[in-house]
Scaffold this active site. Structure first.
Site, PDB file in Angstrom:
ATOM      1  N   CYS A 114     -52.217 -13.532   0.968  1.00 35.80           N
ATOM      2  CA  CYS A 114     -52.348 -13.227   2.074  1.00 35.80           C
ATOM      3  C   CYS A 114     -53.376 -13.773   2.908  1.00 35.80           C
ATOM      4  CB  CYS A 114     -52.329 -11.297   2.213  1.00 35.80           C
ATOM      5  SG  CYS A 114     -50.433 -10.752   1.110  1.00 35.80           S
ATOM      6  N   HIS A 236     -54.179 -10.184   9.814  1.00 36.54           N
ATOM      7  CA  HIS A 236     -52.648 -10.169   8.255  1.00 36.54           C
ATOM      8  C   HIS A 236     -51.514  -9.427   9.112  1.00 36.54           C
ATOM      9  CE1 HIS A 236     -50.362 -10.585   5.658  1.00 36.54           C
ATOM     10  NE2 HIS A 236     -50.824  -9.556   4.664  1.00 36.54           N
ATOM     11  N   ASN A 266     -43.782  -8.734   5.864  1.00 36.77           N
ATOM     12  CA  ASN A 266     -45.090  -9.146   5.745  1.00 36.77           C
ATOM     13  C   ASN A 266     -44.444 -10.759   4.935  1.00 36.77           C
ATOM     14  OD1 ASN A 266     -47.460  -9.792   3.567  1.00 36.77           O
ATOM     15  ND2 ASN A 266     -48.146  -8.089   3.051  1.00 36.77           N
TER      16      ASN A 266
HETATM   17  O1  UT7 Z   1     -50.486  -8.253   1.564  1.00 37.28           O
HETATM   18  C1  UT7 Z   1     -51.757  -7.481   1.379  1.00 37.28           C
HETATM   19  C2  UT7 Z   1     -52.298  -5.806   1.466  1.00 37.28           C
HETATM   20  N1  UT7 Z   1     -50.539  -5.235   1.050  1.00 37.28           N
HETATM   21  C3  UT7 Z   1     -50.986  -4.407   2.095  1.00 37.28           C
HETATM   22  O2  UT7 Z   1     -52.135  -3.876   2.731  1.00 37.28           O
HETATM   23  C4  UT7 Z   1     -50.015  -2.935   2.337  1.00 37.28           C
HETATM   24  C5  UT7 Z   1     -50.723  -2.005   1.614  1.00 37.28           C
HETATM   25  N2  UT7 Z   1     -50.204  -0.986   1.499  1.00 37.28           N
HETATM   26  C6  UT7 Z   1     -49.060  -0.013   2.372  1.00 37.28           C
HETATM   27  O3  UT7 Z   1     -49.367  -0.824   3.294  1.00 37.28           O
HETATM   28  C7  UT7 Z   1     -48.722   0.963   1.909  1.00 37.28           C
HETATM   29  O4  UT7 Z   1     -49.199   1.332   0.903  1.00 37.28           O
HETATM   30  C8  UT7 Z   1     -47.259   1.339   1.981  1.00 37.28           C
HETATM   31  C9  UT7 Z   1     -46.635   0.706   3.200  1.00 37.28           C
HETATM   32  C10 UT7 Z   1     -47.261   0.409   0.754  1.00 37.28           C
HETATM   33  C11 UT7 Z   1     -46.864   2.488   1.405  1.00 37.28           C
HETATM   34  O5  UT7 Z   1     -47.212   3.199   2.131  1.00 37.28           O
HETATM   35  P1  UT7 Z   1     -47.694   4.888   1.809  1.00 37.28           P
HETATM   36  O6  UT7 Z   1     -48.017   5.987   2.949  1.00 37.28           O
HETATM   37  O7  UT7 Z   1     -48.832   4.509   1.185  1.00 37.28           O
HETATM   38  O8  UT7 Z   1     -46.808   5.434   0.637  1.00 37.28           O
HETATM   39  P2  UT7 Z   1     -46.829   6.318  -0.823  1.00 37.28           P
HETATM   40  O9  UT7 Z   1     -46.949   5.184  -1.779  1.00 37.28           O
HETATM   41  O10 UT7 Z   1     -47.841   7.202  -0.589  1.00 37.28           O
HETATM   42  O11 UT7 Z   1     -44.890   7.332  -0.899  1.00 37.28           O
HETATM   43  C12 UT7 Z   1     -45.140   8.237   0.075  1.00 37.28           C
HETATM   44  C13 UT7 Z   1     -43.157   8.555  -0.672  1.00 37.28           C
HETATM   45  C14 UT7 Z   1     -43.342   8.542  -2.147  1.00 37.28           C
HETATM   46  O12 UT7 Z   1     -42.681   9.570  -1.929  1.00 37.28           O
HETATM   47  P3  UT7 Z   1     -43.108  11.092  -2.648  1.00 37.28           P
HETATM   48  O13 UT7 Z   1     -44.005  10.676  -4.341  1.00 37.28           O
HETATM   49  O14 UT7 Z   1     -44.558  11.694  -1.568  1.00 37.28           O
HETATM   50  O15 UT7 Z   1     -42.181  11.826  -2.931  1.00 37.28           O
HETATM   51  C15 UT7 Z   1     -42.489   7.226  -2.090  1.00 37.28           C
HETATM   52  O16 UT7 Z   1     -41.716   7.592  -3.393  1.00 37.28           O
HETATM   53  O17 UT7 Z   1     -42.711   7.719   0.442  1.00 37.28           O
HETATM   54  C16 UT7 Z   1     -41.798   7.361  -1.141  1.00 37.28           C
HETATM   55  N3  UT7 Z   1     -41.325   6.016  -0.962  1.00 37.28           N
HETATM   56  C17 UT7 Z   1     -40.217   5.508  -0.354  1.00 37.28           C
HETATM   57  N4  UT7 Z   1     -39.354   6.118   0.308  1.00 37.28           N
HETATM   58  C18 UT7 Z   1     -38.717   5.819   1.168  1.00 37.28           C
HETATM   59  C19 UT7 Z   1     -41.977   5.024  -0.765  1.00 37.28           C
HETATM   60  N5  UT7 Z   1     -41.238   3.800  -0.691  1.00 37.28           N
HETATM   61  C20 UT7 Z   1     -40.335   4.032  -0.555  1.00 37.28           C
HETATM   62  C21 UT7 Z   1     -38.870   3.801   0.687  1.00 37.28           C
HETATM   63  N6  UT7 Z   1     -38.671   4.335   0.985  1.00 37.28           N
HETATM   64  N7  UT7 Z   1     -38.645   2.140   0.505  1.00 37.28           N
END
Ligand code: UT7
Length: 309
Positions: A114, A236, A266
Site C-alpha cells: 500500500c 492512502h 482499500n
Molecule cells: O492498507 C494497509 C494498511 N491497512 C490498514 O490500515 C488496516 C488497519 N486496520 C483496520 O483498519 C481495522 O483494524 C479493521 C477495520 C481491520 C478492523 O477494525 P477493528 O475496530 O480493529 O475491529 P477488530 O479487529 O477489533 O474486531 C472487532 C470485532 C471482533 O469481534 P469481537 O471479538 O469483539 O466479538 C471481530 O470478530 O468485530 C468482529 N469483526 C467483524 N464483524 C463483522 C471482524 N471483522 C468483521 C466483519 N464483520 N467483517
C-alpha cells in the site's frame, strides 16, 4: 535545478461494483459493521479477464490524454503493484507494450504494497532529477480481489481493485518538492499475502496513525512548513478512522483531505492516484496549491510526498 511536475492524472475502476450488502449474502458481516469500522460502503472488482496491466492501461491512457503528450514521449514507466499480472515479466513491461511504446526506455515494477505509489513516485522523481528521464509514467494498479481469503471476514471486506496514473515531466519549477520513505521489516508478519491476505488489524491501525502523522511531520519540518501550509492531503485510503486520526494529529480537518475510501475500499498501491485523480478532475486540487500524499503498507513500508501543484 530540475524538478518533476505532475502534468496529467488518470484513473480507472472496473465496472463491477460490490456493495457491503452484496458481501452480507456470502460473508458473516454487515453493512453497518463495515461502515462503522472502516468507512467502506462499496468497492470495485475486476472482471475475470482483467489483470493489473489492463487496469493500468486504462488509467494511463487518461493520464496521457490529460498531460497532452504522445505515449512515445514516455521514457520511464514505474508501476506500483502487489498483484502483478504474473511473477514475471513486470506489469510495467506489459503496460509499455500495451501502450505501444517501443523506444526501449526502462519499465519496472515497485513492490511496497500500500506504500507502493509513494515509493514509485519518489523513484521516478529521482530519475527525472538525475537527468535519466524527462517524461515518466507512474502507475498504481491492483486486482486485490484475487488475493482475498473469503473465510477471513476481518480482511475480505476491506479491499478493492482499481488503478491510477500520473505523468511526470521535467520542469524548472516544483513540482514534487520532497519525499520521505521508510521501511521496517520487523513488522512483516502483521500484514502479508501468502498467498491470501492476512492482517493483524488493530496492530496495523495503531502503527499506521503514528507512522503516517510522523512521516508527514518529518517532511513538513524539513521544508520549514506546517499543516496550515497544506491545501490538500491525499492519504492512502485504507480506513476512514485512520484518515481522521492522522488528520487530527496533524491539526487538519477532513475539509482539506481527499477521501474516496467509501467508494473504492482499500486498493493498495492504486488508492492514492485514484483519490488524486478524483480531486483533480472535480476541481478541488488547483494549480499553485500544495498537496501532501501519505501511505503505509505491508513490510511495513511508509512514506509521504510533498507537491506543488
Ligand atoms: O492498507 C494497509 C494498511 N491497512 C490498514 O490500515 C488496516 C488497519 N486496520 C483496520 O483498519 C481495522 O483494524 C479493521 C477495520 C481491520 C478492523 O477494525 P477493528 O475496530 O480493529 O475491529 P477488530 O479487529 O477489533 O474486531 C472487532 C470485532 C471482533 O469481534 P469481537 O471479538 O469483539 O466479538 C471481530 O470478530 O468485530 C468482529 N469483526 C467483524 N464483524 C463483522 C471482524 N471483522 C468483521 C466483519 N464483520 N467483517
Amino acid at each position: 535545478m530540475t524538478y518533476s511536475k505532475i502534468i496529467g492524472t488518470g484513473s480507472y475502476l472496473p465496472v463491477k461494483t460490490v456493495t457491503n450488502y452484496d458481501l452480507e449474502k456470502t460473508v458473516d458481516t454487515s453493512h453497518d459493521w463495515i461502515v462503522s469500522r472502516s468507512g467502506i460502503q462499496e468497492r470495485h472488482f475486476a472482471a475475470d479477464n482483467q489483470k493489473s496491466s489492463d487496469l493500468a492501461y486504462e488509467a494511463s491512457l487518461k493520464a496521457i490524454e490529460a498531460a497532452g503528450i504522445n505515449a512515445s514521449e514516455i521514457d520511464l514507466i514505474v508501476v506500483a503493484t502487489t498483484s502483478p499480472d504474473m511473477a514475471f515479466p513486470s506489469t510495467a513491461c506489459i503496460l509499455q507494450h500495451k501502450l505501444g511504446i517501443t523506444n526501449g526506455s526502462p519499465a519496472f515494477d515497485i513492490q511496497a504494497v500500500c506504500g507502493g505509489f509513494i515509493f514509485a513516485l519518489n523513484t521516478a522523481d529521482m530519475y527525472i532529477r538525475g537527468g535519466q528521464a524527462k517524461t515518466a509514467l507512474v502507475v498504481g494498479a491492483e486486482v486485490l480481489s484475487r488475493m482475498l481469503d473469503w473465510n477471513d471476514r476481518t480482511t475480505c471486506v476491506l479491499f478493492g481493485d482499481g488503478a491510477g496514473a500520473v505523468v511526470l515531466k521535467a520542469s524548472d519549477e516544483p513540482g514534487i518538492i520532497a519525499s520521505k520513505l521508510h521501511s521496517d521489516g520487523s513488522y512483516h508478519q502483521l500484514l502479508k499475502a501468502d498467498p491470501k491476505i492476512s492482517m493483524e488489524g488493530q496492530a496495523v491501525f495503531k502503527f499506521a496513525v503514528n507512522s503516517l502523522s510522523g512521516v508527514v511531520e518529518e517532511l513538513l519540518e524539513q521544508e520549514n512548513m506546517s499543516g496550515s501550509d497544506i491545501d490538500w492531503m491525499v492519504p492512502h485510503q485504507a480506513n476512514i478512522r485512520i484518515i481522521e486520526a492522522t488528520a487530527k494529529k496533524l491539526g487538519m480537518t477532513l475539509d482539506n483531505v481527499v477521501v474516496t475510501v467509501a467508494n473504492h475500499g482499500n486498493t493498495s498501491a492504486a488508492s492514492i492516484p485514484l483519490a488524486l485523480d478524483t480531486a483533480v478532475r472535480d476541481g478541488r486540487i488547483k494549480p499553485g496549491q500544495t498537496v501532501i500524499m501519505e501511505a503505509i503498507g505491508g513490510g511495513f513500508t511508509w512514506g509521504a510526498s510533498l507537491i506543488k501543484w
